[in-house]
Design a protein around this motif. Sequence first.
Motif, PDB file in Angstrom:
ATOM      1  N   ARG A   1       3.570  20.544   9.898  1.00  0.00           N
ATOM      2  CA  ARG A   1       3.754  19.972   8.634  1.00  0.00           C
ATOM      3  C   ARG A   1       3.121  18.549   8.594  1.00  0.00           C
ATOM      4  O   ARG A   1       2.564  18.282   7.611  1.00  0.00           O
ATOM      5  CB  ARG A   1       5.276  19.714   8.571  1.00  0.00           C
ATOM      6  N   LYS A   2       3.193  17.844   9.447  1.00  0.00           N
ATOM      7  CA  LYS A   2       2.459  16.621   9.710  1.00  0.00           C
ATOM      8  C   LYS A   2       0.824  16.651   9.573  1.00  0.00           C
ATOM      9  O   LYS A   2       0.432  15.758   8.920  1.00  0.00           O
ATOM     10  CB  LYS A   2       2.712  15.687  10.962  1.00  0.00           C
ATOM     11  N   PHE A   3       0.423  17.582  10.128  1.00  0.00           N
ATOM     12  CA  PHE A   3      -1.086  17.847   9.968  1.00  0.00           C
ATOM     13  C   PHE A   3      -1.360  18.139   8.657  1.00  0.00           C
ATOM     14  O   PHE A   3      -2.416  17.658   8.144  1.00  0.00           O
ATOM     15  CB  PHE A   3      -1.352  18.992  11.053  1.00  0.00           C
ATOM     16  N   VAL A   4      -0.669  19.012   7.982  1.00  0.00           N
ATOM     17  CA  VAL A   4      -1.030  19.484   6.514  1.00  0.00           C
ATOM     18  C   VAL A   4      -0.659  18.168   5.704  1.00  0.00           C
ATOM     19  O   VAL A   4      -1.653  17.796   4.855  1.00  0.00           O
ATOM     20  CB  VAL A   4      -0.198  20.521   5.913  1.00  0.00           C
ATOM     21  N   ALA A   5       0.214  17.420   5.697  1.00  0.00           N
ATOM     22  CA  ALA A   5       0.390  16.134   5.053  1.00  0.00           C
ATOM     23  C   ALA A   5      -0.778  15.077   5.160  1.00  0.00           C
ATOM     24  O   ALA A   5      -1.173  14.537   4.436  1.00  0.00           O
ATOM     25  CB  ALA A   5       1.917  15.568   5.466  1.00  0.00           C
ATOM     26  N   ASP A   6      -1.057  14.755   6.351  1.00  0.00           N
ATOM     27  CA  ASP A   6      -2.280  14.047   6.670  1.00  0.00           C
ATOM     28  C   ASP A   6      -3.528  14.469   6.105  1.00  0.00           C
ATOM     29  O   ASP A   6      -4.151  13.709   5.560  1.00  0.00           O
ATOM     30  CB  ASP A   6      -2.343  13.785   8.191  1.00  0.00           C
ATOM     31  N   PHE A   7      -3.731  15.826   6.213  1.00  0.00           N
ATOM     32  CA  PHE A   7      -4.786  16.390   5.342  1.00  0.00           C
ATOM     33  C   PHE A   7      -4.832  15.982   4.062  1.00  0.00           C
ATOM     34  O   PHE A   7      -5.838  15.789   3.409  1.00  0.00           O
ATOM     35  CB  PHE A   7      -5.207  17.761   5.920  1.00  0.00           C
ATOM     36  N   LEU A   8      -3.774  16.605   3.357  1.00  0.00           N
ATOM     37  CA  LEU A   8      -3.727  16.564   1.936  1.00  0.00           C
ATOM     38  C   LEU A   8      -3.780  15.086   1.399  1.00  0.00           C
ATOM     39  O   LEU A   8      -4.219  14.822   0.386  1.00  0.00           O
ATOM     40  CB  LEU A   8      -2.554  17.061   1.362  1.00  0.00           C
ATOM     41  N   ASP A   9      -3.489  13.938   2.107  1.00  0.00           N
ATOM     42  CA  ASP A   9      -3.374  12.418   2.073  1.00  0.00           C
ATOM     43  C   ASP A   9      -4.637  12.070   2.050  1.00  0.00           C
ATOM     44  O   ASP A   9      -5.108  10.805   1.671  1.00  0.00           O
ATOM     45  CB  ASP A   9      -2.147  11.794   2.628  1.00  0.00           C
ATOM     46  N   SER A  10      -5.670  12.876   2.731  1.00  0.00           N
ATOM     47  CA  SER A  10      -7.013  12.177   3.105  1.00  0.00           C
ATOM     48  C   SER A  10      -7.948  12.437   1.948  1.00  0.00           C
ATOM     49  O   SER A  10      -7.590  13.426   1.130  1.00  0.00           O
ATOM     50  CB  SER A  10      -7.649  12.865   4.447  1.00  0.00           C
ATOM     51  N   PRO A  11      -9.006  11.891   1.976  1.00  0.00           N
ATOM     52  CA  PRO A  11      -9.954  12.195   0.893  1.00  0.00           C
ATOM     53  C   PRO A  11     -10.399  13.577   1.122  1.00  0.00           C
ATOM     54  O   PRO A  11     -10.874  13.998  -0.149  1.00  0.00           O
ATOM     55  CB  PRO A  11     -11.081  11.126   1.228  1.00  0.00           C
ATOM     56  N   ASP A  12     -10.696  14.182   2.189  1.00  0.00           N
ATOM     57  CA  ASP A  12     -11.064  15.601   2.283  1.00  0.00           C
ATOM     58  C   ASP A  12      -9.996  16.566   1.472  1.00  0.00           C
ATOM     59  O   ASP A  12     -10.368  17.552   1.168  1.00  0.00           O
ATOM     60  CB  ASP A  12     -11.248  16.139   3.591  1.00  0.00           C
ATOM     61  N   GLY A  13      -8.984  16.150   1.361  1.00  0.00           N
ATOM     62  CA  GLY A  13      -7.879  17.072   0.910  1.00  0.00           C
ATOM     63  C   GLY A  13      -7.661  16.724  -0.704  1.00  0.00           C
ATOM     64  O   GLY A  13      -7.135  17.675  -1.159  1.00  0.00           O
ATOM     65  N   LYS A  14      -8.087  15.781  -1.255  1.00  0.00           N
ATOM     66  CA  LYS A  14      -7.835  15.385  -2.504  1.00  0.00           C
ATOM     67  C   LYS A  14      -8.543  16.449  -3.321  1.00  0.00           C
ATOM     68  O   LYS A  14      -7.868  16.615  -4.516  1.00  0.00           O
ATOM     69  CB  LYS A  14      -8.396  13.983  -2.750  1.00  0.00           C
ATOM     70  N   VAL A  15      -9.629  16.832  -2.954  1.00  0.00           N
ATOM     71  CA  VAL A  15     -10.240  17.956  -4.068  1.00  0.00           C
ATOM     72  C   VAL A  15      -9.394  19.201  -4.235  1.00  0.00           C
ATOM     73  O   VAL A  15      -9.427  19.819  -5.422  1.00  0.00           O
ATOM     74  CB  VAL A  15     -11.916  18.187  -3.382  1.00  0.00           C
TER      75      VAL A  15
END
Length: 294
Positions: free
Chosen positions: A25-39
């Motif tokens: 859950r933390k991994f997914v949250a960090d990814f979606l909050d990153s520039p790579d996840g924004k798209v």
Amino acid sequence: MEISLQDPVVDAMKIRISDDPKTTRKFVADFLDSPDGKVFLDNPDGQPGIFIGDVSQPMQGLGPLGYQYVMEGPEALAVENGDLLVLQARPNAPFSGGSTMLGNLRLALHKAAIAKGLIEAPKSTKFVWITDFPLFTPSSDSEPGQGGSAGFSSTHHPFTAPKTPEDVDLLLTSPSSAVAAHYDIVVNGVELGGGSRRIHSAAMQEFIFKDILKMKPERVEDFRHLLDVLRSGCPPHAGIALGWDRLMAVMCNRDSVRDVIAFPKSGRGEDQLVKSPNRMTEEQLETYHLSLRE
């Protein structure tokens, strides 16, 4: 922003991230909050549905999908503790334009999980052939270099041959259903090369130009030299173009070919070694008997 797709296709994937739902859950949250996840959050077809396997939650964390899905859903998508399940809707239309959004998300998540040490980087080299591409794919705008008005374009290029005699027959009745003699080879998720068997019949090549792609007469004439050569006699032939630099990048565990080629260009296309492109000197112009005009 609310997205509404009529009769969508829903793609799904599952990735084993960890044994601990909190870690996933933390991994997914960090990814979606990153520039790579924004798209992926800004996807015009809607955001992905994220589910994390958690035996401490009702229906193993899949409650929003409903009891029927949990009990009767695809076995390949059954989750264990810490698994990541992703659903992504897209328009119900033939594939076109390269990867799906879910495919891009899968690659991005895999790369991020490796960087976090949650997934071990692949140590072996695995190859796969991609075949049975559609000969034509829909396009709102004709592809550059084809210039047709049929509403679809050649998936590979307009010189790719239909795969079987049955696909040749489909050119007369349902061109969009025809399969191409087109193939790609992929190593560890990287396209290493691609190629096709070419059309060797002038009549078929001209038929595809005029009747399938509906190119303008002047555009067909641009290929008159090819049609003339084919009429002179041409055997069946095929080929493939391999990316040696891509293979070297995979073998050296590099993300970019810039790390394995001798003289990589800058982001502006400049060669830092020889300082090109640059203005020619008068001596260079004189050597080649050239002159510049404003």
